[in-house]
Design a protein around this motif. Structure first.
Motif, PDB file in Angstrom:
ATOM      1  N   GLU A 175       1.011  -1.168   0.017  1.00 61.14           N
ATOM      2  CA  GLU A 175       0.153   0.010  -0.025  1.00 61.14           C
ATOM      3  C   GLU A 175       0.801   1.418  -0.034  1.00 61.14           C
ATOM      4  O   GLU A 175       0.470   2.157  -0.550  1.00 61.14           O
ATOM      5  N   GLY A 176       2.046   1.284   0.676  1.00 58.41           N
ATOM      6  CA  GLY A 176       2.932   2.398   0.713  1.00 58.41           C
ATOM      7  C   GLY A 176       3.974   2.462  -0.137  1.00 58.41           C
ATOM      8  O   GLY A 176       4.691   3.531  -0.429  1.00 58.41           O
ATOM      9  N   TRP A 177       4.006   1.693  -1.292  1.00 56.98           N
ATOM     10  CA  TRP A 177       4.810   1.338  -2.399  1.00 56.98           C
ATOM     11  C   TRP A 177       4.585   2.338  -3.525  1.00 56.98           C
ATOM     12  O   TRP A 177       3.582   2.423  -4.107  1.00 56.98           O
ATOM     13  N   GLU A 178       5.470   3.375  -3.547  1.00 55.18           N
ATOM     14  CA  GLU A 178       5.277   4.275  -4.776  1.00 55.18           C
ATOM     15  C   GLU A 178       5.856   4.125  -5.759  1.00 55.18           C
ATOM     16  O   GLU A 178       6.938   3.412  -5.743  1.00 55.18           O
ATOM     17  N   HIS A 179       5.318   4.644  -6.897  1.00 54.96           N
ATOM     18  CA  HIS A 179       5.936   4.282  -7.997  1.00 54.96           C
ATOM     19  C   HIS A 179       7.216   4.796  -8.303  1.00 54.96           C
ATOM     20  O   HIS A 179       8.113   5.673  -7.668  1.00 54.96           O
ATOM     21  N   ARG A 180       8.160   4.056  -8.809  1.00 54.74           N
ATOM     22  CA  ARG A 180       9.650   4.201  -9.211  1.00 54.74           C
ATOM     23  C   ARG A 180      10.527   3.968  -8.068  1.00 54.74           C
ATOM     24  O   ARG A 180      11.575   4.140  -7.987  1.00 54.74           O
ATOM     25  N   GLU A 209       4.456  -6.805 -11.998  1.00 56.77           N
ATOM     26  CA  GLU A 209       4.074  -5.605 -13.124  1.00 56.77           C
ATOM     27  C   GLU A 209       4.674  -4.416 -12.730  1.00 56.77           C
ATOM     28  O   GLU A 209       5.307  -3.567 -13.633  1.00 56.77           O
ATOM     29  N   ARG A 210       4.523  -4.186 -11.520  1.00 59.05           N
ATOM     30  CA  ARG A 210       5.146  -2.841 -10.941  1.00 59.05           C
ATOM     31  C   ARG A 210       6.730  -2.945 -11.028  1.00 59.05           C
ATOM     32  O   ARG A 210       7.428  -2.015 -11.571  1.00 59.05           O
TER      33      ARG A 210
END
Length: 111
Positions: free
Chosen positions: A29-34, A102-103
Motif C-alpha cells: 500500500e505504501g509502495w510508490e511508483h519508481r 507488473e510494477r
C-alpha cells in the motif's frame, strides 16, 4: 527468496506467515511508483514482498475480514472474483504477486 520462508502444511500457513502477509500488504500500500520493491522483516531477514505473496499463492486459509477489506481497497474486485463465497490467502496472493511483478517491470523500463 521463498526458500527463506517456511513451507505451507497441507495448504495451511503458520500464523507468522499470516502476519508476514499482512506486513507485505501494508508495504504494498505504501509502495510508490519508481521505488524499489519494499521489504518486510521475517525472523531477522529482509524479504521482498513479492516473495511473501509468492509463498502464500497456494494457502487455502480464509482471509480474515480486516485483511480482505485492505486487499479489496487495493485490488479491483473483478481480479479477486474466485467464484467462492469467501476468499483465501491464495486468491489475494496470486493477484498481489502479479501486481508486484507488473510494477517491478515498469520500474525497470523507467530506469
Amino acid at each position: 527468496m521463498t526458500r527463506l520462508l517456511p513451507a505451507l502444511h497441507e495448504g495451511h500457513a503458520p500464523v507468522y506467515l499470516h502476519q508476514a502477509f499482512s506486513d507485505a500488504l501494508d508495504a504494498f500500500e505504501g509502495w510508490e511508483h519508481r521505488m524499489d520493491e519494499p521489504l518486510v522483516e521475517f525472523e531477522g531477514l529482509s524479504i521482498p514482498i513479492s516473495s511473501v505473496f509468492g509463498r502464500m499463492r497456494s494457502c487455502s486459509d480464509l482471509l480474515p475480514i480486516r485483511i480482505l477489506e485492505d486487499v479489496a481497497a487495493i485490488v479491483p474486485e473483478r481480479l479477486l472474483a474466485s467464484g467462492e463465497e469467501q476468499l483465501t490467502y491464495a486468491d489475494a496472493a496470486r493477484v498481489l504477486r502479479a501486481l508486484c511483478v507488473e510494477r517491478l517491470r515498469n520500474v525497470e523500463i523507467l530506469r
